[in-house]
Design a protein around this motif. Structure first.
Motif, PDB file in Angstrom:
ATOM      1  N   UNK A  57       0.935  -0.942   0.025  1.00  0.00           N
ATOM      2  CA  UNK A  57       0.627   0.068   0.218  1.00  0.00           C
ATOM      3  C   UNK A  57       1.089   1.386   0.028  1.00  0.00           C
ATOM      4  N   UNK A  58       1.514   1.161   1.074  1.00  0.00           N
ATOM      5  CA  UNK A  58       2.707   2.205   0.809  1.00  0.00           C
ATOM      6  C   UNK A  58       3.556   2.294  -0.772  1.00  0.00           C
ATOM      7  N   UNK A  59       3.832   1.240  -1.534  1.00  0.00           N
ATOM      8  CA  UNK A  59       4.229   1.640  -2.722  1.00  0.00           C
ATOM      9  C   UNK A  59       3.631   2.275  -3.394  1.00  0.00           C
ATOM     10  N   UNK A  60       1.854   1.907  -3.338  1.00  0.00           N
ATOM     11  CA  UNK A  60       0.477   2.729  -4.598  1.00  0.00           C
ATOM     12  C   UNK A  60       0.752   3.524  -3.775  1.00  0.00           C
ATOM     13  N   UNK A  61       0.602   4.220  -3.181  1.00  0.00           N
ATOM     14  CA  UNK A  61       0.166   5.667  -2.810  1.00  0.00           C
ATOM     15  C   UNK A  61       1.661   6.463  -3.041  1.00  0.00           C
ATOM     16  N   UNK A 107      -5.842   4.884  -3.736  1.00  0.00           N
ATOM     17  CA  UNK A 107      -6.275   6.240  -4.073  1.00  0.00           C
ATOM     18  C   UNK A 107      -7.094   7.018  -3.498  1.00  0.00           C
ATOM     19  N   UNK A 108      -7.886   6.250  -2.385  1.00  0.00           N
ATOM     20  CA  UNK A 108      -8.781   7.277  -1.192  1.00  0.00           C
ATOM     21  C   UNK A 108      -8.146   8.237  -0.654  1.00  0.00           C
ATOM     22  N   UNK A 109      -6.753   7.188   0.103  1.00  0.00           N
ATOM     23  CA  UNK A 109      -5.864   8.047   1.143  1.00  0.00           C
ATOM     24  C   UNK A 109      -5.280   8.795  -0.001  1.00  0.00           C
ATOM     25  N   UNK A 110      -4.968   9.164  -0.873  1.00  0.00           N
ATOM     26  CA  UNK A 110      -3.868  10.272  -2.072  1.00  0.00           C
ATOM     27  C   UNK A 110      -5.000  11.582  -2.481  1.00  0.00           C
ATOM     28  N   UNK A 111      -6.465  11.337  -1.816  1.00  0.00           N
ATOM     29  CA  UNK A 111      -7.559  12.305  -1.859  1.00  0.00           C
ATOM     30  C   UNK A 111      -7.381  12.746  -1.151  1.00  0.00           C
ATOM     31  N   UNK A 167     -13.296   3.746   1.700  1.00  0.00           N
ATOM     32  CA  UNK A 167     -13.091   2.962   0.094  1.00  0.00           C
ATOM     33  C   UNK A 167     -14.050   2.531  -0.204  1.00  0.00           C
ATOM     34  N   UNK A 168     -15.126   2.521   0.273  1.00  0.00           N
ATOM     35  CA  UNK A 168     -16.707   2.023  -0.256  1.00  0.00           C
ATOM     36  C   UNK A 168     -16.590   2.471  -1.681  1.00  0.00           C
TER      37      UNK A 168
END
Ligand code: R5P
Length: 285
Positions: free
Chosen positions: A12-16, A273-277, A136-137
């Motif tokens: 997840x960290x790498x995706x963020x 995506x939700x975290x970055x947004x 993340x719904x």
């Protein structure tokens, strides 16, 4: 900005990092001979994003160590899965409010915190810094859409999960209901959708957490008896302990999916995506 991940949040960290366009800091994780944890981060910047799911006690400790290692920078903490958050009340005298204890400990050395679909948003008030719950719904709904089910019925396993289930169902404009437990006798309970008949429907049970799988397995068995055409399970945090995955498949659940907030082999949905947004929204304020 640079990103530190603890050991169980690397994907997840790498995706963020990729979505934010910033680099990941290589970190070494080992133990001292007595079992105490040690970590050493590579070069940090003046701003650090720490991504760390508290999936167990070691990850709690690694989070504290990572925050301390970055003590010379401005730190934001992302805790995709906040362990201990289900003990959010003092259910009987003498118990701790574990969620509060963890929240307080994580509030030192950081400026802001993000969590994902926390079990009870009331826990956010225990952090000593601004804390935000990211949902993340939409991503869970997107995954269900990809399953190409015909007119799926989205089911919350209980009333507490209705809001989440409604948000998931809104993605495809699908029917949504929650399961209701009716006690038929001392030994017998019936679990069925409150208003919508599941017979012939592709049912997708959605929840924030699948832990032992007990809640969903019982519901799945009952839905099968009620003639559901197929049963699927989707959650945010796939804790999947005590043989949960097998229990669910044995109960007739055709697919089990979770997100990368709790990394495992069923983490097909990403919270990145939700975290970055959420981070970008706050940065632009
Ligand atoms: C409870 O309120 C949660 O939302 C989940 O339904 C629960 O934690 C699931 O636990 P298990 O998988 O062990 O039944």
């Amino acid at each position: 900005m640079r990103i530190i991940s603890t050991e169980r949040s690397q994907v997840l960290a790498a995706r963020v990092a990729e979505r934010l366009g910033v680099s990941l800091v290589e970190t070494k994780f080992t133990r001292f001979p007595d079992g105490e944890l040690y970590l050493k981060c590579g070069e940090l910047d003046d701003e650090t994003l720490i991504v760390s799911s508290i999936v167990d006690n070691d990850m709690f400790m690694q989070t504290l160590l990572a925050i301390d290692a970055a003590d010379h920078s401005r730190n934001t903490l992302v805790v995709p899965y906040l362990g201990y958050s289900r003990q959010d009340k003092r259910f009987s005298p003498g118990e701790p409010i574990s969620a509060r204890a963890v929240a307080r400990a994580l509030s030192t050395g950081i400026e802001r915190i993000y969590v994902v679909n926390i079990h009870d948003p009331g826990v956010l008030s225990h952090f000593g810094v601004p804390a935000k719950n990211v949902t993340i719904a939409p991503a869970v709904g997107g995954y269900i859409g990809d399953l190409r089910l015909k007119n799926p019925l989205i089911l919350a396993p209980d009333e507490g999960a209705i809001d989440f289930a409604s948000d998931v169902a809104a993605v495809g404009g699908w029917d949504c209901d929650h399961l209701e437990k009716t006690r038929l006798s001392g030994e017998e309970v019936r679990i069925a959708p409150k208003t919508i008949d599941a017979a012939g429907r592709d049912a997708v049970i959605v929840d924030d957490i699948i832990s032992t799988g007990g809640t969903l397995a019982t519901a799945a068995c009952m839905l099968r008896e009620q003639g559901a055409a197929s049963i699927h399970a989707a959650c945010v945090h796939g804790v999947l302990t005590s043989g949960a995955y097998t229990r669910l498949r044995a109960a007739g659940v055709s697919s089990v999916v979770s997100s990368d907030t709790y990394e495992n082999a069923s983490s097909f949905i990403s919270a990145a995506s939700a975290i970055v947004t959420a981070i970008k929204e706050d940065a632009h304020r």
